[in-house]
Design a protein around this motif. Structure first.
Motif, PDB file in Angstrom:
ATOM      1  N   ALA A 556       1.269  -1.321  -0.313  1.00 39.59           N
ATOM      2  CA  ALA A 556       0.104  -0.244   0.141  1.00 39.59           C
ATOM      3  C   ALA A 556       0.638   1.299  -0.293  1.00 39.59           C
ATOM      4  O   ALA A 556       2.136   0.998   0.239  1.00 39.59           O
ATOM      5  CB  ALA A 556      -0.976  -0.065   0.883  1.00 39.59           C
ATOM      6  N   TYR A 557       0.415   1.750  -0.351  1.00 37.36           N
ATOM      7  CA  TYR A 557       0.875   3.632  -0.666  1.00 37.36           C
ATOM      8  C   TYR A 557       0.310   5.057   0.057  1.00 37.36           C
ATOM      9  O   TYR A 557      -0.926   4.809  -0.249  1.00 37.36           O
ATOM     10  CB  TYR A 557       1.190   3.911  -2.295  1.00 37.36           C
ATOM     11  N   CYS A 562      -6.555   1.597  -1.516  1.00 31.69           N
ATOM     12  CA  CYS A 562      -6.425   0.055  -1.190  1.00 31.69           C
ATOM     13  C   CYS A 562      -7.734  -0.725  -0.878  1.00 31.69           C
ATOM     14  O   CYS A 562      -7.710  -0.869   0.312  1.00 31.69           O
ATOM     15  CB  CYS A 562      -5.554   0.284  -0.494  1.00 31.69           C
ATOM     16  N   PRO A 563      -8.997  -0.613  -1.654  1.00 34.68           N
ATOM     17  CA  PRO A 563     -10.151  -1.209  -1.540  1.00 34.68           C
ATOM     18  C   PRO A 563      -9.256  -2.966  -1.025  1.00 34.68           C
ATOM     19  O   PRO A 563      -8.837  -4.346  -1.415  1.00 34.68           O
ATOM     20  CB  PRO A 563     -10.789  -1.970  -2.714  1.00 34.68           C
ATOM     21  N   LEU A 564      -9.674  -3.852  -0.242  1.00 30.34           N
ATOM     22  CA  LEU A 564      -9.793  -4.745   0.468  1.00 30.34           C
ATOM     23  C   LEU A 564     -11.539  -5.422   0.857  1.00 30.34           C
ATOM     24  O   LEU A 564     -12.398  -5.144   1.237  1.00 30.34           O
ATOM     25  CB  LEU A 564      -9.560  -4.705   2.047  1.00 30.34           C
ATOM     26  N   LYS A 624      -2.187   6.194   3.704  1.00 35.22           N
ATOM     27  CA  LYS A 624      -1.324   7.620   4.414  1.00 35.22           C
ATOM     28  C   LYS A 624      -0.384   8.593   5.002  1.00 35.22           C
ATOM     29  O   LYS A 624       0.456   9.260   4.034  1.00 35.22           O
ATOM     30  CB  LYS A 624      -2.394   8.089   5.768  1.00 35.22           C
ATOM     31  N   ARG A 625      -0.078   7.441   5.587  1.00 36.63           N
ATOM     32  CA  ARG A 625       1.779   7.457   5.933  1.00 36.63           C
ATOM     33  C   ARG A 625       2.477   6.255   6.660  1.00 36.63           C
ATOM     34  O   ARG A 625       1.503   5.158   6.101  1.00 36.63           O
ATOM     35  CB  ARG A 625       1.499   8.133   7.736  1.00 36.63           C
ATOM     36  N   TRP A 710       3.643   7.940  -6.057  1.00 42.19           N
ATOM     37  CA  TRP A 710       2.418   6.437  -5.578  1.00 42.19           C
ATOM     38  C   TRP A 710       1.970   5.837  -6.562  1.00 42.19           C
ATOM     39  O   TRP A 710       1.824   4.852  -6.411  1.00 42.19           O
ATOM     40  CB  TRP A 710       1.808   7.199  -3.988  1.00 42.19           C
ATOM     41  N   TRP A 711       1.330   6.759  -6.923  1.00 42.63           N
ATOM     42  CA  TRP A 711      -0.043   5.914  -8.213  1.00 42.63           C
ATOM     43  C   TRP A 711       1.277   5.698  -9.105  1.00 42.63           C
ATOM     44  O   TRP A 711       0.759   4.644  -9.875  1.00 42.63           O
ATOM     45  CB  TRP A 711      -0.149   7.370  -8.825  1.00 42.63           C
ATOM     46  N   VAL A 712       2.793   5.987  -9.708  1.00 45.57           N
ATOM     47  CA  VAL A 712       2.730   4.988 -10.208  1.00 45.57           C
ATOM     48  C   VAL A 712       3.694   3.659 -10.153  1.00 45.57           C
ATOM     49  O   VAL A 712       3.703   2.981 -10.618  1.00 45.57           O
ATOM     50  CB  VAL A 712       4.070   5.670 -11.085  1.00 45.57           C
ATOM     51  N   LEU A 713       4.080   3.913  -8.573  1.00 45.16           N
ATOM     52  CA  LEU A 713       4.410   3.168  -8.076  1.00 45.16           C
ATOM     53  C   LEU A 713       3.722   1.963  -7.916  1.00 45.16           C
ATOM     54  O   LEU A 713       3.816   0.338  -8.257  1.00 45.16           O
ATOM     55  CB  LEU A 713       5.316   3.699  -6.723  1.00 45.16           C
ATOM     56  N   ALA A 714       2.230   2.205  -7.835  1.00 40.95           N
ATOM     57  CA  ALA A 714       0.755   1.413  -7.088  1.00 40.95           C
ATOM     58  C   ALA A 714       1.315   0.718  -8.737  1.00 40.95           C
ATOM     59  O   ALA A 714       0.419  -0.842  -9.090  1.00 40.95           O
ATOM     60  CB  ALA A 714      -0.015   1.862  -7.207  1.00 40.95           C
ATOM     61  N   VAL A 715       0.739   1.299 -10.115  1.00 41.23           N
ATOM     62  CA  VAL A 715       0.555   0.709 -11.018  1.00 41.23           C
ATOM     63  C   VAL A 715       1.376   0.253 -11.934  1.00 41.23           C
ATOM     64  O   VAL A 715       1.501  -0.736 -13.105  1.00 41.23           O
ATOM     65  CB  VAL A 715      -0.193   1.571 -12.306  1.00 41.23           C
TER      66      VAL A 715
END
Length: 752
Positions: A556-557, A562-564, A624-625, A710-715
């Motif tokens: 998570a970033y 982050c849906p769970l 968040k952090r 963080w969006w780029v790292l997530a995708v």
């Protein structure tokens, strides 16, 4: 007034009747008392216009003139009882205002002053709880009362919540509460059982057997007003009118503001020929409960009998109330004759007025029976003289309430009473002062409360005092948190194993009100300690530095959704606690084969939780952090950790200028890479993570760096182990360089 009023006067009466619908009763009376100008055709028959004018005068408080018109109408046209409805409502409202009675809910009504033992009474039948059933809304009633009413209503009588009394809802006795009442109040419980047996016998027309049951019940619970009220009805059916009146008076003395008691008393007074007092009781009953149709009907019949002349050859066609009055023609004649006097309004108002103090101290036996009812004034004086009777004249068979406890009784102390002070009749820890009856004996009457064992109110799951007790449809009671934890693992009752799937699907656990009241009343010290422990637990769970709950799942970033999907029992508990504490936050880490979970993670904040009927849920959260794990630990089946938060180190001067150039360059590179993807893949990314965030004017504005990184790292299609180092980086420059290297690698791979 002539026998045939002029046409314009009849129109004037009709206008006054219309004003009855207005909120200003004075205006209605004003219209009814002033002539109209002009001439117009008659719209109403003469007697109807007179009747409407009489209603208007009654609403305006001009009873003297109203009664004259009602009598005049009765001479010209045979009145019906329902035509006196407005008058009855007006008189009842006057009593309510005069006695300052609060508004009572209609439909069965009670207006009961709070007493210490009223906590154990059913709010439907007003009697002592028998076979108590706790509804899903948290309120408790007698099982018989719910079975009787569920055919006509599906909502709770107190909170009006729909579905609480649905036809398919099983009615199971509250096990804990039933056992407590049987232990604390054996006499009252037995009396309630006899009451229900007597009711069945009464329905079967076995009146003597029913009376015997009620006699036994009264001997066990001599302060139960409902027993006297019901026995009064049985005695009336057996034509034992004096006994019926005595029971009704006792019920009213025990509960002065109980409408049904005054209804019974009015019926009993009518049966013994005390018409004025009977009318007064019916009106007082109606003042307590405007929805009581029986009281209204009886009052209308009595007023009708007082206004209507009785033809000697039509006795068999008159209502029963008129047949009752046939032996009291002098009384009726004098009352009607008094209408013509100047003191009519004053006399009748004195007759209908009910003094609250008189209700509280009215003796059970009269020192003198009223044998001559020929004078209205004499009757009123006789009624008022009762107020001066000595308190020693109270009937011995109707002792004062055996369960009343002093309001000044100090908090219960955990020590045993002496053997002389104990009784199994009522639970308490202290003897009430002055709790000895007139004979000096407290047996069966002024009994003290015995010591309440706190273990009687312990949850069978946590073995501690109930906290937020909840009763299941099968009748078992648990702490709310204990029940929820059990349902996380199995949707069955922990004790009887009955299925609770519907209870789980609704996810609406209402605390059992009566259980909470019992604990607060009898175990205040234990409850304070229990609440303190609970608050300490919540405070510990709310700490977002120590023992932070950790969800071991995915990467998570910050700023990235982050849906769970939550289905494991331990994580159900974890998410629920995050919501209860109000933090709505937990940590997310990837797994580690040695330590259990990685040393770096991201705090997620819950934005929404959607529950399914089987207990599963979908949690919508967002990063968040970032944090670093200081110490790994566990709690109640899920992982926890002591953590410290990570922030980017800021740079200035030339380093900041270089950072801006690098930031803009990598952003453009990432934007081009994303736009080069095929449309199906782009659509999936957009639906899951949303659009790519815009470029930040100041890349160091956030302690976590730009959101688009963080969006780029997530995708990016990287393994978790390759993504983890980015979370640990405190240098935005290093993170940007790392993203650039990955993008360059992705571009070369695509070109091949």
């Amino acid at each position: 007034m002539g026998s045939h009023p002029p046409r314009q006067l009849l129109l004037h009466f009709a206008a006054a009747a219309g004003a009855l619908q207005a909120p200003n009763s004075e205006r209605a009376a004003e219209l009814g008392g002033s002539p109209l100008q002009g001439d117009a055709p008659s719209l109403l028959p003469e007697w109807q216009a007179l009747l409407k004018r009489a209603d208007a005068l009654a609403y305006g408080g001009r009873l003297h003139e109203a009664f004259q018109l009602y009598q005049l109408v009765s001479r010209r046209q045979q009145l019906r009882a329902e035509q006196l409805e407005k008058l009855v409502e007006c008189l009842a409202q006057g009593i309510r205002l005069r006695e300052q009675l609060p508004v009572c809910w209609s439909g069965g009504g009670s207006l009961l002053p709070p007493r210490d033992w009223d906590i154990f009474s059913c709010r439907k039948c007003q009697g002592f709880l028998f076979e108590p059933v706790s509804l899903p809304c948290g309120h408790t009633f007698c099982k018989k009362c719910l079975e009787r009413d569920r055919a006509t209503e599906s909502h709770c009588a107190l909170c009006k919540e729909e579905g609480s009394l649905a036809a398919g809802q099983p009615l199971r006795v509250n096990v804990i509460l039933s056992n407590l009442l049987a232990k604390w109040f054996p006499g009252q419980v037995k009396a309630s059982q006899l009451r229900h047996e007597g009711n069945l016998l009464y329905k079967e027309k076995k009146l003597q057997a029913a009376l015997q049951k009620y006699n036994e019940a009264v001997s066990l619970a001599p302060n139960d007003h409902l027993l006297y009220s019901n026995r009064s009805q049985i005695n009336s059916t057996l034509k034992s009118y004096e006994d019926a009146l005595h029971d009704a008076e006792t019920a009213c003395r025990l509960q002065p503001y109980w409408s049904k008691g005054h209804l019974r008393k009015g019926q009993a007074l009518a049966n013994v020929g005390k018409i004025e007092e009977s009318l007064r009781e019916f009106l007082f009953c109606l003042a307590l409960d405007f929805g009581n149709r029986t009281a209204k009907s009886e009052a209308q019949k009595l007023l009708l009998s007082l206004f209507s002349p009785i033809p000697g050859n039509a006795q068999e066609h008159l209502p029963d109330i008129l047949q009752l009055l046939s032996h009291h023609s002098r009384l009726k004649g004098n009352l009607l004759n008094s209408v013509g006097s100047a003191d009519t309004s004053h006399n009748l108002q004195r007759l209908l007025k009910v003094n609250v103090e008189q209700k509280k101290s009215f003796p059970a036996q009269e020192e003198q029976k009223m044998s001559d009812c020929g004078s209205l004034r004499k009757s009123i004086q006789m009624i008022e003289s009762k107020k001066g009777c000595s308190e020693d004249n109270k009937h011995a068979s109707a002792p004062e309430s055996a369960l009343l406890i002093s309001e000044k009784c100090s908090l219960l102390k955990r020590k045993h009473c002496s053997e002389e002070m104990r009784s199994p009749e009522v639970p308490c820890k202290l003897m009430k002062k002055g709790a000895i009856d007139a004979k000096g004996s407290s047996a069966g009457r002024r009994v003290p409360f015995e010591f309440v064992d706190p273990s009687d109110l312990d949850c069978s799951l946590c073995m501690r005092l109930f906290y937020e007790p909840v009763t299941t449809p099968c009748g078992h009671t648990f702490c709310l948190k204990c029940l929820e934890r059990c349902l996380d693992h199995n949707a069955k009752c922990p004790l009887c194993k009955e299925g609770l799937s519907e209870c789980l699907a609704l996810r609406k656990y209402c605390k059992t009100v009566l259980m909470e009241e019992l604990i607060a009343k009898y175990l205040p010290e234990e409850l304070t300690e229990r609440r303190k422990i609970y608050e300490e637990e919540i405070a510990e769970l709310s700490n977002l530095n120590k023992n932070v709950p950790i969800f071991v799942c995915t990467m998570a970033y910050p700023t990235v959704p982050c849906p769970l999907h939550i289905f494991e029992p331990c994580y159900r508990l974890m998410i629920r606690r995050c919501m209860e504490t109000g933090t709505k936050q937990f940590g997310m880490c990837i797994g580690d084969p040695v330590k259990g979970f990685a040393d770096y993670g991201c705090i997620l904040e819950i934005r929404n939780v959607e529950f399914f009927a089987d207990g599963r849920s979908v949690v919508d959260s967002i990063g968040k952090r970032r944090f670093k794990v200081v110490e790994h630990s566990q709690r109640d089946g899920y992982n926890t950790a002591d953590i410290e938060y990570i922030e980017d180190q800021k740079v200035q001067g030339e380093n900041y200028a270089e950072l801006l150039v690098l930031h803009d360059s990598v952003y453009d590179q990432a934007y081009m890479w994303f736009n080069s993807l095929k449309q199906p893949l782009k659509s999936r990314i957009l639906s899951h993570f949303g659009p790519m965030p815009a470029k930040d004017p100041d890349p160091q504005a956030s302690p976590n760096g730009p959101a688009w990184c963080w969006w780029v790292l997530a995708v990016l299609p990287l393994e978790s182990r390759a993504q983890l180092p980015f979370l640990a980086m405190k240098s935005l420059k290093d993170r940007l360089n790392g993203i650039r290297r990955v993008l360059m690698f992705m571009s070369r791979t695509k070109s091949r």
